[in-house]
Design an enzyme around this catalytic site. Sequence first.
Site, PDB file in Angstrom:
ATOM      1  N   ALA A   1      -7.226  67.188   7.416  1.00  0.00           N
ATOM      2  CA  ALA A   1      -6.482  67.809   8.519  1.00  0.00           C
ATOM      3  C   ALA A   1      -5.082  68.227   8.065  1.00  0.00           C
ATOM      4  O   ALA A   1      -4.479  67.525   7.250  1.00  0.00           O
ATOM      5  CB  ALA A   1      -6.367  66.836   9.683  1.00  0.00           C
TER       6      ALA A   1
ATOM      7  N   GLY B   1      -5.841  73.359   6.027  1.00  0.00           N
ATOM      8  CA  GLY B   1      -5.391  74.466   5.177  1.00  0.00           C
ATOM      9  C   GLY B   1      -6.308  74.619   3.965  1.00  0.00           C
ATOM     10  O   GLY B   1      -6.817  75.703   3.672  1.00  0.00           O
ATOM     11  N   LYS B   2      -6.514  73.485   3.295  1.00  0.00           N
ATOM     12  CA  LYS B   2      -7.324  73.563   2.069  1.00  0.00           C
ATOM     13  C   LYS B   2      -8.806  73.633   2.401  1.00  0.00           C
ATOM     14  O   LYS B   2      -9.576  74.265   1.670  1.00  0.00           O
ATOM     15  CB  LYS B   2      -6.985  72.389   1.143  1.00  0.00           C
ATOM     16  CG  LYS B   2      -5.529  72.501   0.689  1.00  0.00           C
ATOM     17  CD  LYS B   2      -4.972  71.288   0.058  1.00  0.00           C
ATOM     18  CE  LYS B   2      -3.468  71.408  -0.097  1.00  0.00           C
ATOM     19  NZ  LYS B   2      -2.694  71.018   1.106  1.00  0.00           N
TER      20      LYS B   2
ATOM     21  N   GLU C   1     -11.392  63.420   7.943  1.00  0.00           N
ATOM     22  CA  GLU C   1     -10.009  63.121   8.330  1.00  0.00           C
ATOM     23  C   GLU C   1     -10.006  61.793   9.080  1.00  0.00           C
ATOM     24  O   GLU C   1     -10.742  61.615  10.034  1.00  0.00           O
ATOM     25  CB  GLU C   1      -9.444  64.256   9.213  1.00  0.00           C
ATOM     26  CG  GLU C   1      -8.124  63.941   9.869  1.00  0.00           C
ATOM     27  CD  GLU C   1      -7.007  63.523   8.887  1.00  0.00           C
ATOM     28  OE1 GLU C   1      -6.851  64.156   7.837  1.00  0.00           O
ATOM     29  OE2 GLU C   1      -6.304  62.536   9.203  1.00  0.00           O
TER      30      GLU C   1
ATOM     31  N   ASP D   1      -6.425  65.564  -1.153  1.00  0.00           N
ATOM     32  CA  ASP D   1      -5.056  66.022  -0.902  1.00  0.00           C
ATOM     33  C   ASP D   1      -4.393  64.852  -0.176  1.00  0.00           C
ATOM     34  O   ASP D   1      -4.388  64.782   1.045  1.00  0.00           O
ATOM     35  CB  ASP D   1      -5.097  67.286  -0.038  1.00  0.00           C
ATOM     36  CG  ASP D   1      -3.725  67.900   0.121  1.00  0.00           C
ATOM     37  OD1 ASP D   1      -2.940  67.850  -0.826  1.00  0.00           O
ATOM     38  OD2 ASP D   1      -3.444  68.423   1.215  1.00  0.00           O
TER      39      ASP D   1
ATOM     40  N   CYS E   1       2.021  66.546  -1.922  1.00  0.00           N
ATOM     41  CA  CYS E   1       3.156  67.458  -1.742  1.00  0.00           C
ATOM     42  C   CYS E   1       4.456  66.670  -1.951  1.00  0.00           C
ATOM     43  O   CYS E   1       5.416  66.834  -1.221  1.00  0.00           O
ATOM     44  CB  CYS E   1       3.111  68.137  -0.380  1.00  0.00           C
ATOM     45  SG  CYS E   1       3.169  67.019   1.007  1.00  0.00           S
TER      46      CYS E   1
HETATM   47  N1  SAM Z   1      -5.414  68.753   3.176  1.00  0.00           N
HETATM   48  C1  SAM Z   1      -4.664  68.986   4.394  1.00  0.00           C
HETATM   49  C2  SAM Z   1      -4.367  70.457   4.522  1.00  0.00           C
HETATM   50  O1  SAM Z   1      -4.343  71.160   3.522  1.00  0.00           O
HETATM   51  O2  SAM Z   1      -4.195  70.931   5.653  1.00  0.00           O
HETATM   52  C3  SAM Z   1      -3.416  68.143   4.446  1.00  0.00           C
HETATM   53  C4  SAM Z   1      -3.721  66.685   4.253  1.00  0.00           C
HETATM   54  S1  SAM Z   1      -2.344  65.623   4.441  1.00  0.00           S
HETATM   55  C5  SAM Z   1      -1.440  65.890   3.013  1.00  0.00           C
HETATM   56  C6  SAM Z   1      -3.051  64.060   4.161  1.00  0.00           C
HETATM   57  C7  SAM Z   1      -4.033  63.591   5.202  1.00  0.00           C
HETATM   58  O3  SAM Z   1      -4.522  62.317   4.826  1.00  0.00           O
HETATM   59  C8  SAM Z   1      -3.456  63.456   6.605  1.00  0.00           C
HETATM   60  O4  SAM Z   1      -4.159  64.260   7.518  1.00  0.00           O
HETATM   61  C9  SAM Z   1      -3.640  61.975   6.928  1.00  0.00           C
HETATM   62  O5  SAM Z   1      -4.000  61.738   8.271  1.00  0.00           O
HETATM   63  C10 SAM Z   1      -4.754  61.572   5.999  1.00  0.00           C
HETATM   64  N2  SAM Z   1      -4.775  60.120   5.716  1.00  0.00           N
HETATM   65  C11 SAM Z   1      -3.873  59.185   6.058  1.00  0.00           C
HETATM   66  N3  SAM Z   1      -4.284  57.969   5.666  1.00  0.00           N
HETATM   67  C12 SAM Z   1      -5.454  58.123   5.063  1.00  0.00           C
HETATM   68  C13 SAM Z   1      -6.373  57.221   4.459  1.00  0.00           C
HETATM   69  N4  SAM Z   1      -6.170  55.916   4.410  1.00  0.00           N
HETATM   70  N5  SAM Z   1      -7.493  57.758   3.975  1.00  0.00           N
HETATM   71  C14 SAM Z   1      -7.727  59.080   4.037  1.00  0.00           C
HETATM   72  N6  SAM Z   1      -6.886  59.962   4.580  1.00  0.00           N
HETATM   73  C15 SAM Z   1      -5.771  59.492   5.087  1.00  0.00           C
END
Ligand code: SAM
Length: 462
Positions: free
Chosen positions: A113, A116-117, A135, A180, A233
């Site tokens: 979430a 984007g990717k 997500e 990501d 990021c």
């Molecule tokens: N890939 C997304 C995009 O391009 O739109 C952005 C991803 S963001 C950097 C990282 C995501 O990892 C967040 O949506 C967050 O909710 C999720 N996240 C948080 N804790 C996590 C966990 N323990 N395991 C997997 N995902 C997690």
Amino acid sequence: MNSLPHDYLEQMKELLRDEYPVFIKTYEQRPTRGLRINTLKISPEEFTKCVPFQLNPIPWCNEAFYYQHEVDRPGKHVYHAAGLYYIQDASAMAPAEALEPQPGERILDLCAAPGGKTTQIAAKMKGQGILVANEIDPIRIKALVENLERCGVTHAVVLNENPVHLTKRFRGFFDRILIDAPCSGEGMFRKDHDVCDRWSLRAVEKCADLQLEILAAAAPMLRPGGRLVYSTCTFNPTENESTIQLFLEQHPDFALIPVPQAKHYQPGRTDWVPNSESDLNQASRLWPHYLQGEGHFVACLEKRADSPQGKQRLGKLPPVSVDAVKQLRKFTKETYREDEWSEGNLTLFGEHLYQVPVELPSLKGIRVERPGRYLGQVKKGRFVPSHALACSSRVDQVIQSEQLAQNDPQLLQYLQGEAIPTQLENGWTLVAVEQFPLGWAKASGGLLKNHYPKWMRWKSYA
Ligand code: SAM
């Protein structure tokens, strides 16, 4: 910008040394803005012909451009509602480029979430294969689903799980995996001050632990010879090179490979990791003082081809009722030129009908947000098509569509949820800007009754 965390500044000063003054100057500049054309809907050539914005190419992504945020507002244009592009930071486009997804493959986007990717990967897969978008956050997942729908993605399964719950089920299943990862977000400081306020040295350590846990959960899900891309990021080596180094120490069946677009980026910093023996400079760093973008880290890893192959047991999804199929066929006959549904690909969750990718492991016990392309609701004696179906259909597939010009005031009326006059026959109608679908309406007695989702309706055009 004078309120960056003190510890962060000290750390960057020590790491970057001579480069630090140029790096810190970037905080006085406005972030650059990018958009990526959704090739599931339109080619970059066609788009650049009809687009009303001034665009400059982003070097590492053929379908993407910088736009001028001060002049244009592509996020508020009707072409955005029609899914012709996705607004995305230029450096955030690097991980999906490095993944090199191919049509027909099985791909996992583990931290997906707002999508984007995922939408970038989906476009490269051209609707062929299986894209599992996971997500963990039940709120953020809503934006993921909305973006996948808007972009007309048809082959995605959306899960709402902790990665560790997926490992056993998908052992050796995927050709490619993108992580990501959640991170301390140092590359977001220019754009989002809340991220900056949440930053601390402790938060960096916590993120690094979580990243390693996610990587470990993902590793067994990749097939031998498959590719895993890890990205963040953030600039912090603790969450980047060090995380990769620890992962490689614990997973000798993985090796770093060069990032395909590396010539556009700076190399990973082996010298920032104590006692590093691995070739961490094969990873890539996207720095705001070297390129136009907020900043990213990307590492490409390959699983050795002679690693043991996990066992995959394919599962079955809930069957569809005879009545559901009957309702869908009736709707299709009245609305579409051809019937394209094969019963083997349909599943019913409650009254919600989906078209699912074949060859999926059992999803029993896993939190599923979308088992596939959402087709619509089977109600008593009728079928109500979903918004997702409208967005993933073409005007030449349906019997009846109302195609409005970009500047037609009725377009705004439609997006605001109003009914619009029509000459069309009674029945389900695809409303489109030019040939690009926006949603459903139902023609009845010279009026198109609005079925654009209530929560997406526009308040004002500007
Ligand atoms: N890939 C997304 C995009 O391009 O739109 C952005 C991803 S963001 C950097 C990282 C995501 O990892 C967040 O949506 C967050 O909710 C999720 N996240 C948080 N804790 C996590 C966990 N323990 N395991 C997997 N995902 C997690």
